[in-house]
Design a protein around this motif. Structure first.
Motif, short mmCIF file in Angstrom:
data_model
loop_
_atom_site.label_atom_id
_atom_site.label_comp_id
_atom_site.label_asym_id
_atom_site.label_seq_id
_atom_site.Cartn_x
_atom_site.Cartn_y
_atom_site.Cartn_z
N ILE A 1 0.83 -1.20 0.00
CA ILE A 1 0.00 0.00 0.00
C ILE A 1 0.87 1.26 0.00
O ILE A 1 1.90 1.32 0.67
N ASN A 2 0.45 2.28 -0.75
CA ASN A 2 1.11 3.58 -0.67
C ASN A 2 0.96 4.13 0.74
O ASN A 2 -0.11 4.00 1.35
N VAL A 3 2.00 4.77 1.25
CA VAL A 3 1.98 5.21 2.64
C VAL A 3 2.52 6.62 2.79
O VAL A 3 3.50 7.00 2.14
N ILE A 4 1.85 7.40 3.65
CA ILE A 4 2.42 8.62 4.21
C ILE A 4 2.58 8.34 5.70
O ILE A 4 1.58 8.14 6.40
N GLU A 5 3.80 8.28 6.17
CA GLU A 5 4.05 7.98 7.59
C GLU A 5 4.23 9.31 8.32
O GLU A 5 5.31 9.91 8.31
N LYS A 6 3.16 9.75 8.95
CA LYS A 6 3.17 11.07 9.57
C LYS A 6 2.04 11.17 10.58
O LYS A 6 0.95 10.62 10.38
N ASP A 7 2.28 11.88 11.66
CA ASP A 7 1.23 12.13 12.65
C ASP A 7 0.19 13.07 12.06
O ASP A 7 0.53 13.99 11.30
N LEU A 8 -1.07 12.85 12.39
CA LEU A 8 -2.15 13.67 11.86
C LEU A 8 -1.89 15.16 12.07
O LEU A 8 -2.10 15.99 11.17
N PHE A 9 -1.43 15.52 13.26
CA PHE A 9 -1.25 16.93 13.59
C PHE A 9 -0.05 17.56 12.87
O PHE A 9 0.12 18.78 12.93
N SER A 10 0.74 16.74 12.19
CA SER A 10 1.87 17.25 11.41
C SER A 10 1.56 17.32 9.92
O SER A 10 2.39 17.81 9.14
N LEU A 11 0.39 16.86 9.51
CA LEU A 11 0.02 16.88 8.10
C LEU A 11 -0.13 18.31 7.61
O LEU A 11 -0.57 19.20 8.34
N THR A 12 0.22 18.52 6.34
CA THR A 12 0.13 19.83 5.73
C THR A 12 -0.82 19.79 4.53
O THR A 12 -1.21 18.71 4.06
N THR A 13 -1.14 20.96 4.03
CA THR A 13 -1.96 21.05 2.82
C THR A 13 -1.30 20.30 1.67
O THR A 13 -1.96 19.58 0.91
N GLU A 14 0.01 20.43 1.57
CA GLU A 14 0.74 19.77 0.49
C GLU A 14 0.66 18.25 0.60
O GLU A 14 0.60 17.54 -0.41
N ASP A 15 0.63 17.72 1.83
CA ASP A 15 0.52 16.27 2.02
C ASP A 15 -0.77 15.72 1.44
O ASP A 15 -0.82 14.58 0.96
N LEU A 16 -1.84 16.51 1.51
CA LEU A 16 -3.17 16.01 1.17
C LEU A 16 -3.71 16.54 -0.15
O LEU A 16 -4.79 16.13 -0.59
N SER A 17 -2.99 17.44 -0.78
CA SER A 17 -3.52 18.15 -1.95
C SER A 17 -3.80 17.25 -3.15
O SER A 17 -4.63 17.60 -4.00
N SER A 18 -3.15 16.11 -3.24
CA SER A 18 -3.33 15.25 -4.41
C SER A 18 -4.54 14.33 -4.29
O SER A 18 -4.91 13.67 -5.27
N PHE A 19 -5.17 14.29 -3.12
CA PHE A 19 -6.27 13.35 -2.90
C PHE A 19 -7.62 13.96 -3.27
O PHE A 19 -7.89 15.12 -3.00
N ASP A 20 -8.47 13.12 -3.86
CA ASP A 20 -9.86 13.52 -4.10
C ASP A 20 -10.66 13.45 -2.81
O ASP A 20 -11.53 14.27 -2.55
N VAL A 21 -10.37 12.42 -2.01
CA VAL A 21 -11.05 12.20 -0.73
C VAL A 21 -10.02 11.86 0.34
O VAL A 21 -9.13 11.04 0.11
N VAL A 22 -10.15 12.49 1.50
CA VAL A 22 -9.38 12.11 2.68
C VAL A 22 -10.36 11.59 3.72
O VAL A 22 -11.33 12.27 4.07
N VAL A 23 -10.14 10.38 4.18
CA VAL A 23 -10.98 9.77 5.21
C VAL A 23 -10.31 9.98 6.56
O VAL A 23 -9.16 9.60 6.76
N ASP A 24 -11.05 10.57 7.48
CA ASP A 24 -10.55 10.76 8.84
C ASP A 24 -11.11 9.65 9.73
O ASP A 24 -12.24 9.73 10.19
#
Length: 209
Positions: free
Chosen positions: A42-65
């Motif tokens: 699986i593709n992975v971003i290994e990062k704490d939620l509170f450290s996520l940035t706009t750039e980390d999530l900008s490529s996604f159509d949907v982010v599931v919390d």
């Protein structure tokens, strides 16, 4: 469709991840410890939620919390959502929140919630209250395309996958037998189905069998 799943090593997050993978969708697990993932491909971003940035999530159509916090940390349901909505504001990325059932309304005037009832388990009350407060804050967010998905009162991690579910609204509801039930597997089916639909935005829906 590109999907990022925060908390993909938890029960609900992993179930949604597996459902999305089974449909050959482009899925990324967003986790603090990738060693906990069963599927190492699986593709992975290994990062704490509170450290996520706009750039980390900008490529996604949907982010599931699918973030979960317990005990002394239940207030993080509010702070985590505040962080996510801040970094997703004014973007096209949709935010899907795995919610709780305690905040579902049991009256038509939407003043009494399931967690207010005498039969609601005391052990789950602090969590339900914290998640309810997080939802109240989320309702004020108008610059993010969010959807809050509450499960039925009985949210069964061991239940079977039937592929059948009923989408309901803000009110607590039951099936013909008087049961409020959904398995994690069928909840995941509903969540992934909703990703391909656009009519639900900045609202809360509930899911039951």
């Amino acid at each position: 469709m590109k999907i990022g799943i925060i908390g993909a090593t938890g029960k609900s997050g992993m179930t949604i991840l597996n459902e999305a993978v089974s449909r050959n969708l482009d899925v990324t697990a967003i986790v603090r410890n990738k060693a906990k993932l069963d599927d190492k491909t699986i593709n992975v971003i290994e990062k704490d939620l509170f450290s996520l940035t706009t750039e980390d999530l900008s490529s996604f159509d949907v982010v599931v919390d699918a973030f979960a916090a317990w005990g002394d940390n239940v207030d993080q349901h509010s702070t985590s959502l505040a962080h996510l909505t801040n970094i997703l504001k004014d973007t096209d990325t949709r935010l899907f929140v795995v919610g709780g059932a305690g905040s579902l309304y049991v009256d038509m005037d939407k003043k009494i919630q399931l967690m207010d009832g005498a039969e609601f388990p005391d052990a789950y009350k602090p969590l339900a209250v914290a998640m309810g407060k997080a939802l109240d804050s989320l309702r004020q967010v108008t610059d993010v395309n969010w959807l809050y998905i509450s499960p039925a009162a009985m949210f069964d991690s061991e239940g079977q996958k039937t592929g059948n579910y009923v989408l309901a609204g803000e009110e607590f509801s039951t099936n013909d037998k008087g049961d409020s039930y959904i398995s994690y597997l069928d909840y995941a089916v509903a969540a992934v189905d909703l990703m391909s639909q656009s009519e639900y935005n900045q609202t809360r829906v509930s899911v039951r069998n």
